[in-house]
Design an enzyme around this catalytic site. Structure first.
Site, PDB file in Angstrom:
ATOM      1  N   HIS A 149       0.956  -1.301   0.014  1.00  0.00           N
ATOM      2  CA  HIS A 149      -0.204  -0.085   0.182  1.00  0.00           C
ATOM      3  C   HIS A 149       0.662   1.185   0.052  1.00  0.00           C
ATOM      4  O   HIS A 149       0.768   2.266  -0.877  1.00  0.00           O
ATOM      5  CB  HIS A 149      -0.676  -0.050   1.329  1.00  0.00           C
ATOM      6  CG  HIS A 149      -1.665   1.087   1.522  1.00  0.00           C
ATOM      7  ND1 HIS A 149      -3.007   1.396   1.041  1.00  0.00           N
ATOM      8  CD2 HIS A 149      -1.275   2.557   2.181  1.00  0.00           C
ATOM      9  CE1 HIS A 149      -3.528   2.736   1.453  1.00  0.00           C
ATOM     10  NE2 HIS A 149      -2.339   3.160   1.841  1.00  0.00           N
ATOM     11  N   GLU A 150       1.842   1.312   1.085  1.00  0.00           N
ATOM     12  CA  GLU A 150       2.787   2.394   1.031  1.00  0.00           C
ATOM     13  C   GLU A 150       3.457   2.611  -0.297  1.00  0.00           C
ATOM     14  O   GLU A 150       3.481   3.857  -0.632  1.00  0.00           O
ATOM     15  CB  GLU A 150       3.589   2.522   2.230  1.00  0.00           C
ATOM     16  CG  GLU A 150       2.546   2.482   3.604  1.00  0.00           C
ATOM     17  CD  GLU A 150       1.975   3.752   3.870  1.00  0.00           C
ATOM     18  OE1 GLU A 150       2.017   4.590   3.014  1.00  0.00           O
ATOM     19  OE2 GLU A 150       1.018   3.425   4.728  1.00  0.00           O
TER      20      GLU A 150
ATOM     21  N   HIS B 155       1.676   4.434  -3.040  1.00  0.00           N
ATOM     22  CA  HIS B 155       1.636   5.770  -2.849  1.00  0.00           C
ATOM     23  C   HIS B 155       2.808   6.508  -3.837  1.00  0.00           C
ATOM     24  O   HIS B 155       2.695   7.367  -4.541  1.00  0.00           O
ATOM     25  CB  HIS B 155       1.780   6.759  -1.351  1.00  0.00           C
ATOM     26  CG  HIS B 155       0.436   6.172  -0.649  1.00  0.00           C
ATOM     27  ND1 HIS B 155      -0.764   6.640  -1.187  1.00  0.00           N
ATOM     28  CD2 HIS B 155       0.159   5.870   0.597  1.00  0.00           C
ATOM     29  CE1 HIS B 155      -1.759   6.325  -0.267  1.00  0.00           C
ATOM     30  NE2 HIS B 155      -1.275   5.853   0.993  1.00  0.00           N
TER      31      HIS B 155
ATOM     32  N   ASP C 240      -5.004   7.333  -1.630  1.00  0.00           N
ATOM     33  CA  ASP C 240      -5.601   6.478  -0.571  1.00  0.00           C
ATOM     34  C   ASP C 240      -7.505   6.424  -1.123  1.00  0.00           C
ATOM     35  O   ASP C 240      -7.555   7.425  -1.879  1.00  0.00           O
ATOM     36  CB  ASP C 240      -5.689   7.261   0.681  1.00  0.00           C
ATOM     37  CG  ASP C 240      -4.451   6.731   1.596  1.00  0.00           C
ATOM     38  OD1 ASP C 240      -4.201   5.627   1.590  1.00  0.00           O
ATOM     39  OD2 ASP C 240      -4.193   7.735   2.080  1.00  0.00           O
TER      40      ASP C 240
HETATM   41 ZN   LIG Z   1      -2.354   5.388   2.365  1.00  0.00          ZN
END
Ligand SMILES: [Zn+2]
Length: 186
Positions: free
Chosen positions: A114-115, A118, A124
């Protein structure tokens, strides 16, 4: 598999175009793929998980390759407290911080992919849907899915092909993806 098929499809189209003498407007240069060198020297016990996350993104996307310890486009840190977050300096460049306290509650691999998402240009999307990677902690601690959806992966591929808005490539910081889980009082 998808990546190879996509590349094959591109090659076939290019070959067909050349054969027919078709002029393709704004052809994407074959050398456009970006290598994102990630550095795990500060990743502590999450270095192996960073490698797994890199493989997941590499398998899901085209136009970019995450490669270990060849440089420092992306630095990964293990921290304790303060929350996991990502700091993007530009598309494919930045820092990812993994909070050991959150990684004890949520899947560490899901947090990592997830990170990194980014850094790869994704915002998000807190809609609670576990089939999405960028829903983050909104999907709850029981959600351990570490894979981007097809739409999420394709968006990254397209970003690295130079499409979508500049906003997705700009410097930004992404915090609070993983809400703290209160221990129920019995
Ligand atoms: Zn996030």
């Amino acid at each position: 598999m998808t990546s190879r098929l996509s590349r094959l499809a591109v090659a076939l189209v290019a070959t067909a175009g050349a054969t027919l003498g078709v002029t393709v407007a704004n052809p994407a240069p074959a050398s456009a793929a970006m290598t994102i060198c990630y550095n795990t020297s500060q990743a502590g016990s999450y270095a192996g998980i960073a490698n797994q996350a890199a493989s997941i993104w590499n398998n899901a996307t085209v136009n970019l390759t995450l490669s270990a310890n060849c440089g420092s486009n992306l630095r990964i840190y293990q921290i304790t407290g303060g929350g996991s977050y990502a700091q993007r300096t530009s598309l494919g460049n930045g820092r990812v911080y993994i909070d050991t306290q959150q990684a004890a509650q949520y899947s560490p691999l899901r947090i990592m992919t997830h990170e990194i998402g980014h850094i790869l240009g994704l915002p998000d999307n807190y809609n609670g849907n576990c089939s999405l990677l960028m829903s983050g902690g909104s999907a709850g601690t029981s959600c351990t899915n570490p894979y981007p959806s097809t739409a999420e992966a394709n968006r990254v591929s397209n970003l690295f092909a130079g499409t979508f808005s500049a906003t997705d490539r700009s410097a930004d910081i992404f915090r609070d993806s993983w809400p703290s889980v209160l221990t129920p009082v019995s």
